[in-house]
Design an enzyme around this catalytic site. Structure first.
Site, PDB file in Angstrom:
ATOM      1  N   SER A 103       0.718  -1.196   0.091  1.00 23.00           N
ATOM      2  CA  SER A 103      -0.008   0.129  -0.040  1.00 23.00           C
ATOM      3  C   SER A 103       0.880   1.096  -0.032  1.00 23.00           C
ATOM      4  CB  SER A 103      -0.888  -0.073   1.301  1.00 23.00           C
ATOM      5  OG  SER A 103      -0.258  -0.477   2.326  1.00 23.00           O
ATOM      6  N   HIS A 138      -3.312  -3.311  -5.865  1.00 24.04           N
ATOM      7  CA  HIS A 138      -3.429  -2.851  -4.477  1.00 24.04           C
ATOM      8  C   HIS A 138      -4.893  -3.128  -4.032  1.00 24.04           C
ATOM      9  CE1 HIS A 138      -3.502   0.369  -1.307  1.00 24.04           C
ATOM     10  NE2 HIS A 138      -3.366  -0.660  -0.741  1.00 24.04           N
TER      11      HIS A 138
HETATM   12  N1  CAA Z   1     -14.850  -8.797   5.264  1.00 23.33           N
HETATM   13  C1  CAA Z   1     -15.826  -9.175   4.483  1.00 23.33           C
HETATM   14  N2  CAA Z   1     -16.899  -8.497   4.273  1.00 23.33           N
HETATM   15  C2  CAA Z   1     -17.310  -7.566   4.935  1.00 23.33           C
HETATM   16  C3  CAA Z   1     -16.427  -7.038   6.124  1.00 23.33           C
HETATM   17  C4  CAA Z   1     -15.401  -7.564   6.143  1.00 23.33           C
HETATM   18  N3  CAA Z   1     -14.606  -7.119   7.262  1.00 23.33           N
HETATM   19  N4  CAA Z   1     -16.993  -6.106   6.725  1.00 23.33           N
HETATM   20  C5  CAA Z   1     -18.441  -5.852   6.113  1.00 23.33           C
HETATM   21  N5  CAA Z   1     -18.479  -6.920   5.103  1.00 23.33           N
HETATM   22  C6  CAA Z   1     -19.581  -7.083   4.147  1.00 23.33           C
HETATM   23  C7  CAA Z   1     -20.760  -7.773   4.940  1.00 23.33           C
HETATM   24  O1  CAA Z   1     -20.661  -8.943   5.009  1.00 23.33           O
HETATM   25  C8  CAA Z   1     -21.771  -6.896   4.099  1.00 23.33           C
HETATM   26  O2  CAA Z   1     -22.056  -7.671   3.144  1.00 23.33           O
HETATM   27  P1  CAA Z   1     -23.530  -8.397   2.469  1.00 23.33           P
HETATM   28  O3  CAA Z   1     -24.143  -6.860   2.023  1.00 23.33           O
HETATM   29  O4  CAA Z   1     -23.268  -9.337   1.418  1.00 23.33           O
HETATM   30  O5  CAA Z   1     -24.170  -8.890   3.862  1.00 23.33           O
HETATM   31  C9  CAA Z   1     -21.419  -5.666   3.486  1.00 23.33           C
HETATM   32  O6  CAA Z   1     -19.782  -5.721   3.699  1.00 23.33           O
HETATM   33  C10 CAA Z   1     -21.781  -4.392   4.250  1.00 23.33           C
HETATM   34  O7  CAA Z   1     -21.693  -4.847   5.663  1.00 23.33           O
HETATM   35  P2  CAA Z   1     -22.426  -4.126   6.654  1.00 23.33           P
HETATM   36  O8  CAA Z   1     -23.881  -3.999   6.379  1.00 23.33           O
HETATM   37  O9  CAA Z   1     -21.883  -4.989   7.819  1.00 23.33           O
HETATM   38  O10 CAA Z   1     -21.757  -2.835   7.090  1.00 23.33           O
HETATM   39  P3  CAA Z   1     -21.680  -1.587   6.272  1.00 23.33           P
HETATM   40  O11 CAA Z   1     -22.828  -1.197   5.476  1.00 23.33           O
HETATM   41  O12 CAA Z   1     -21.078  -0.446   7.182  1.00 23.33           O
HETATM   42  O13 CAA Z   1     -20.408  -1.687   5.265  1.00 23.33           O
HETATM   43  C11 CAA Z   1     -17.875  -1.599   5.260  1.00 23.33           C
HETATM   44  C12 CAA Z   1     -19.018  -2.134   5.877  1.00 23.33           C
HETATM   45  C13 CAA Z   1     -18.033  -1.952   3.613  1.00 23.33           C
HETATM   46  C14 CAA Z   1     -16.488  -2.016   5.958  1.00 23.33           C
HETATM   47  C15 CAA Z   1     -18.137  -0.038   5.010  1.00 23.33           C
HETATM   48  O14 CAA Z   1     -18.364   0.439   6.299  1.00 23.33           O
HETATM   49  C16 CAA Z   1     -17.048   0.727   4.195  1.00 23.33           C
HETATM   50  O15 CAA Z   1     -17.174   0.563   3.062  1.00 23.33           O
HETATM   51  N6  CAA Z   1     -16.086   1.142   5.348  1.00 23.33           N
HETATM   52  C17 CAA Z   1     -14.925   2.008   4.506  1.00 23.33           C
HETATM   53  C18 CAA Z   1     -13.875   0.897   4.133  1.00 23.33           C
HETATM   54  C19 CAA Z   1     -12.747   1.446   3.729  1.00 23.33           C
HETATM   55  O16 CAA Z   1     -12.622   2.863   3.184  1.00 23.33           O
HETATM   56  N7  CAA Z   1     -11.872   0.757   3.149  1.00 23.33           N
HETATM   57  C20 CAA Z   1     -10.488   1.308   2.569  1.00 23.33           C
HETATM   58  C21 CAA Z   1      -9.717   1.078   3.636  1.00 23.33           C
HETATM   59  S1  CAA Z   1      -8.161   1.614   3.144  1.00 23.33           S
HETATM   60  C22 CAA Z   1      -7.261   0.300   2.612  1.00 23.33           C
HETATM   61  O17 CAA Z   1      -7.643  -0.635   2.517  1.00 23.33           O
HETATM   62  C23 CAA Z   1      -5.970   0.302   1.744  1.00 23.33           C
HETATM   63  C24 CAA Z   1      -4.736   0.543   2.403  1.00 23.33           C
HETATM   64  O18 CAA Z   1      -3.838   0.299   1.979  1.00 23.33           O
HETATM   65  C25 CAA Z   1      -4.597   0.886   3.781  1.00 23.33           C
END
Ligand code: CAA
Length: 281
Positions: free
Chosen positions: A106, A127
């Site tokens: 990353s 990535h």
């Molecule tokens: N692993 C797998 N699936 C997951 C999960 C996880 N840790 N967390 C949530 N999900 C899935 C759920 O199972 C759910 O799927 P379904 O609709 O099929 O049932 C879906 O995601 C939505 O989950 P929730 O309804 O429980 O919760 P939500 O609507 O709040 O979504 C989220 C959860 C997708 C994590 C959302 O909060 C989100 O998009 N957050 C921001 C995440 C983000 O910014 N990620 C990038 C981080 S930076 C990075 O990764 C790069 C780096 O180099 C650091």
């Protein structure tokens, strides 16, 4: 991240060999994949037989069994250049010559890994974002040595996973982390300066900017240790204050408060719902 990448690849029909450093970690990762697949079946999005097929496409190893014939190897190990180079040196000798190597780094420059292998022309960055099963984006990173065929292979692989692709240049942090990391670090600085409480900062960005998570929840989600490593690498590269890890982040990492994975970060995850832990700054 590794288990998420393995799952999306198996879902796209690929045979996957997943490597971890110990049996316990393999069980943990496979347990998560099985849970996700069971959830998809429960919700009627996947037939049980299809879930079984996806699970059946993933084999696991703590060594390198099955790596010889892989067409593509994606590493998603700790964000530490020396450890990544050590892994690539080992893989270079045993994976077939035509195979493409990809790093899920990353923040490290991809060329620093590519140049250490015997196939710098067949090396790219792929990535993924956390959770890899859910986040649509895949940054495909071309280095100065990546040849066009390799880039095309990596791009087509990303398309086959049904990801949203961007062609990112090999500049530390690529596109997303260059913008996202200073934002998360700035949220810690805002907290240090008393602009708002942990909860207020998160609520504000969710309700005011429509982000799915507030920045401090996101930090706990990504991992404070991971974010600090990324920030240190980016600061080292650019020497700009916006990439410097604030003291609070450094201290929390020293205390072992890594976020969700350790049970405590800006929030305490030991109960049913996360509770903000005000640090009394
Ligand atoms: N692993 C797998 N699936 C997951 C999960 C996880 N840790 N967390 C949530 N999900 C899935 C759920 O199972 C759910 O799927 P379904 O609709 O099929 O049932 C879906 O995601 C939505 O989950 P929730 O309804 O429980 O919760 P939500 O609507 O709040 O979504 C989220 C959860 C997708 C994590 C959302 O909060 C989100 O998009 N957050 C921001 C995440 C983000 O910014 N990620 C990038 C981080 S930076 C990075 O990764 C790069 C780096 O180099 C650091």
């Amino acid at each position: 991240m590794g288990h998420g990448i393995a799952q999306v690849a198996a879902q796209a029909g690929y045979q996957v060999v997943a490597r971890e450093v110990g049996d316990e970690r393999i069980q943990k990762g496979m347990g998560r994949i099985e849970k996700q697949l069971a959830r998809a079946v429960e919700k009627g999005r996947l037939e049980q037989s299809a879930a079984d097929e996806i699970r059946g496409r993933i084999t696991t190893t703590t060594g390198f069994d099955g790596f010889e014939d892989c067409d593509l190897v994606i590493e998603a190990i700790t964000e530490n250049l020396d450890r990544k180079l050590e892994l690539w040196r080992e893989l270079d000798g045993l994976v077939k010559d035509e195979a493409v190597f990809a790093t899920n780094t990353s923040s490290l420059s991809v060329i620093d890994q590519a140049a250490a292998t015997k196939r710098p022309n067949q090396f790219v960055g792929l990535h993924f974002f956390n959770p890899a099963q859910v986040m649509p984006l895949l940054e495909v990173v071309q280095t100065v040595t990546t040849d066009d065929d390799t880039f095309k292979t990596a791009w087509q692989f990303g398309e086959s996973l049904k990801k949203t692709l961007v062609h990112a240049r090999d500049k530390t942090g690529f596109i997303v982390n260059r913008l996202l990391v200073p934002y998360m670090l700035d949220a810690v600085r805002a907290y240090e300066e008393g602009v708002g409480s942990i909860e207020e900062i998160d609520i504000a960005m969710k309700a005011g900017a429509n982000h799915p998570m507030g920045p401090l929840t996101l930090l706990d989600f990504v991992g404070l240790d991971t974010t600090k490593s990324i920030a240190d690498i980016m600061f080292d590269e650019y020497r700009e204050r916006r990439f410097a890890a604030p003291p609070t982040l450094r201290k929390m990492v020293s205390a072992g408060w890594y976020g969700r994975k350790s049970g405590r970060g800006f929030y305490d995850y030991s109960g049913d719902a996360p509770v903000a832990v005000e640090l009394g700054l």
